[in-house]
Motif scaffolding. Structure first.
Motif, PDB file in Angstrom:
ATOM      1  N   UNK A   1      35.689  45.646  38.413  1.00  0.00           N
ATOM      2  CA  UNK A   1      36.658  45.324  39.447  1.00  0.00           C
ATOM      3  C   UNK A   1      38.075  45.568  38.933  1.00  0.00           C
ATOM      4  N   UNK A   2      38.954  45.977  39.815  1.00  0.00           N
ATOM      5  CA  UNK A   2      40.320  46.362  39.443  1.00  0.00           C
ATOM      6  C   UNK A   2      41.278  45.199  39.629  1.00  0.00           C
ATOM      7  N   UNK A   3      42.190  45.041  38.692  1.00  0.00           N
ATOM      8  CA  UNK A   3      43.297  44.094  38.832  1.00  0.00           C
ATOM      9  C   UNK A   3      44.578  44.813  38.457  1.00  0.00           C
ATOM     10  N   UNK A   4      45.655  44.493  39.153  1.00  0.00           N
ATOM     11  CA  UNK A   4      46.931  45.131  38.838  1.00  0.00           C
ATOM     12  C   UNK A   4      47.777  44.279  37.894  1.00  0.00           C
ATOM     13  N   UNK A   5      47.389  43.010  37.724  1.00  0.00           N
ATOM     14  CA  UNK A   5      48.086  42.159  36.761  1.00  0.00           C
ATOM     15  C   UNK A   5      47.142  41.034  36.314  1.00  0.00           C
ATOM     16  N   UNK A   6      47.500  40.418  35.216  1.00  0.00           N
ATOM     17  CA  UNK A   6      46.630  39.404  34.602  1.00  0.00           C
ATOM     18  C   UNK A   6      46.360  38.212  35.527  1.00  0.00           C
ATOM     19  N   UNK A   7      47.330  37.864  36.348  1.00  0.00           N
ATOM     20  CA  UNK A   7      47.149  36.707  37.240  1.00  0.00           C
ATOM     21  C   UNK A   7      45.959  36.899  38.181  1.00  0.00           C
ATOM     22  N   UNK A   8      45.688  38.154  38.571  1.00  0.00           N
ATOM     23  CA  UNK A   8      44.576  38.416  39.483  1.00  0.00           C
ATOM     24  C   UNK A   8      43.219  38.075  38.864  1.00  0.00           C
ATOM     25  N   UNK A   9      43.146  38.061  37.538  1.00  0.00           N
ATOM     26  CA  UNK A   9      41.867  37.733  36.889  1.00  0.00           C
ATOM     27  C   UNK A   9      41.511  36.261  37.066  1.00  0.00           C
ATOM     28  N   UNK A  10      42.465  35.455  37.495  1.00  0.00           N
ATOM     29  CA  UNK A  10      42.229  34.017  37.677  1.00  0.00           C
ATOM     30  C   UNK A  10      41.751  33.681  39.087  1.00  0.00           C
ATOM     31  N   UNK A  11      41.754  34.652  39.986  1.00  0.00           N
ATOM     32  CA  UNK A  11      41.357  34.377  41.364  1.00  0.00           C
ATOM     33  C   UNK A  11      39.847  34.215  41.470  1.00  0.00           C
ATOM     34  N   UNK A  12      39.389  33.406  42.412  1.00  0.00           N
ATOM     35  CA  UNK A  12      37.942  33.245  42.604  1.00  0.00           C
ATOM     36  C   UNK A  12      37.261  34.567  42.980  1.00  0.00           C
ATOM     37  N   UNK A  13      37.967  35.413  43.747  1.00  0.00           N
ATOM     38  CA  UNK A  13      37.382  36.704  44.160  1.00  0.00           C
ATOM     39  C   UNK A  13      37.099  37.585  42.947  1.00  0.00           C
ATOM     40  N   UNK A  14      38.083  37.671  42.047  1.00  0.00           N
ATOM     41  CA  UNK A  14      37.873  38.485  40.851  1.00  0.00           C
ATOM     42  C   UNK A  14      36.755  37.901  39.987  1.00  0.00           C
ATOM     43  N   UNK A  15      36.788  36.600  39.774  1.00  0.00           N
ATOM     44  CA  UNK A  15      35.778  35.963  38.925  1.00  0.00           C
ATOM     45  C   UNK A  15      34.376  36.209  39.470  1.00  0.00           C
ATOM     46  N   UNK A  16      34.232  36.169  40.792  1.00  0.00           N
ATOM     47  CA  UNK A  16      32.921  36.430  41.399  1.00  0.00           C
ATOM     48  C   UNK A  16      32.519  37.891  41.206  1.00  0.00           C
ATOM     49  N   UNK A  17      33.469  38.813  41.473  1.00  0.00           N
ATOM     50  CA  UNK A  17      33.160  40.236  41.279  1.00  0.00           C
ATOM     51  C   UNK A  17      32.770  40.505  39.824  1.00  0.00           C
ATOM     52  N   UNK A  18      33.490  39.903  38.894  1.00  0.00           N
ATOM     53  CA  UNK A  18      33.203  40.116  37.472  1.00  0.00           C
ATOM     54  C   UNK A  18      31.818  39.572  37.120  1.00  0.00           C
ATOM     55  N   UNK A  19      31.515  38.389  37.609  1.00  0.00           N
ATOM     56  CA  UNK A  19      30.225  37.766  37.307  1.00  0.00           C
ATOM     57  C   UNK A  19      29.065  38.537  37.957  1.00  0.00           C
ATOM     58  N   UNK A  20      29.261  38.974  39.191  1.00  0.00           N
ATOM     59  CA  UNK A  20      28.193  39.668  39.919  1.00  0.00           C
ATOM     60  C   UNK A  20      28.005  41.105  39.434  1.00  0.00           C
TER      61      UNK A  20
END
Length: 185
Positions: free
Chosen positions: A62-81
């Protein structure tokens, strides 16, 4: 100190030697045959990705444009899945001639910089073994290690990275040997 202009021929010859060695290694030698793996279902993958019309480029997911996006629930779910990775899309027409020319230009710049190191550190008439030691070391450093952090971060196997390092040792020592054989007297 040797003027760099006096080293134009070993710079050119060493770049050409590395270019030829690289072509032989990639076209004829077997040790890079397993650098990439076949997708388990290439047809289904192509059918899913093809219609997206992705322009040539390298994509992370999954793509993030900045480190703060890695803390979002959406990113965490995409990363885990999953899946997690990167994807390179080439242009429709890959120009082998262009890629070979650009590769030679890179080798020429590297040989030029290695020659520059030699011009500053080695005297005219330096012996073959001393030139090989200094410029072969510079060549090995140039061709072996710069790509390793990318290999680590982008998931290349230890085997693939080791094969690239072995190629780099050959290129670096070859570069040093050319300079040593052609070093100004």
């Amino acid at each position: 100190m040797i003027p760099i202009a006096q080293l134009w021929l070993p710079i050119l010859v060493s770049a050409a030697a590395v270019w030829v060695a690289s072509a032989i290694i990639w076209m004829a030698m077997p040790h890079h045959k397993n650098d990439y793996s076949r997708l388990p279902d290439e047809t289904r993958f192509s059918a899913a990705v093809g219609p997206l019309g992705l322009p040539p480029g390298t994509y992370g997911f999954p793509f993030v444009s900045n480190h703060d996006e890695t803390k979002t629930p959406e990113f965490k779910k995409q990363w885990a899945d999953g899946p997690r990775g990167h994807l390179s899309i080439w242009p429709e027409k890959v120009s082998m001639a262009r890629n070979m020319l650009v590769t030679f230009a890179v080798f020429l710049v590297v040989s030029g910089l290695i020659g520059y190191i030699g011009s500053l550190t080695l005297a005219p008439g330096a012996g073959f073994s001393k030139v090989l030691q200094v410029l072969g070391t510079a060549g090995v450093l140039s061709y072996c290690f710069a790509f390793i952090p990318n290999g680590v971060w982008f998931g290349q196997s230890a085997r693939t990275m080791t094969m690239h390092v072995l190629d780099g040792v050959l290129y670096g020592l070859g570069t040093g040997a050319v300079f040593a054989a052609m070093w100004p007297k």
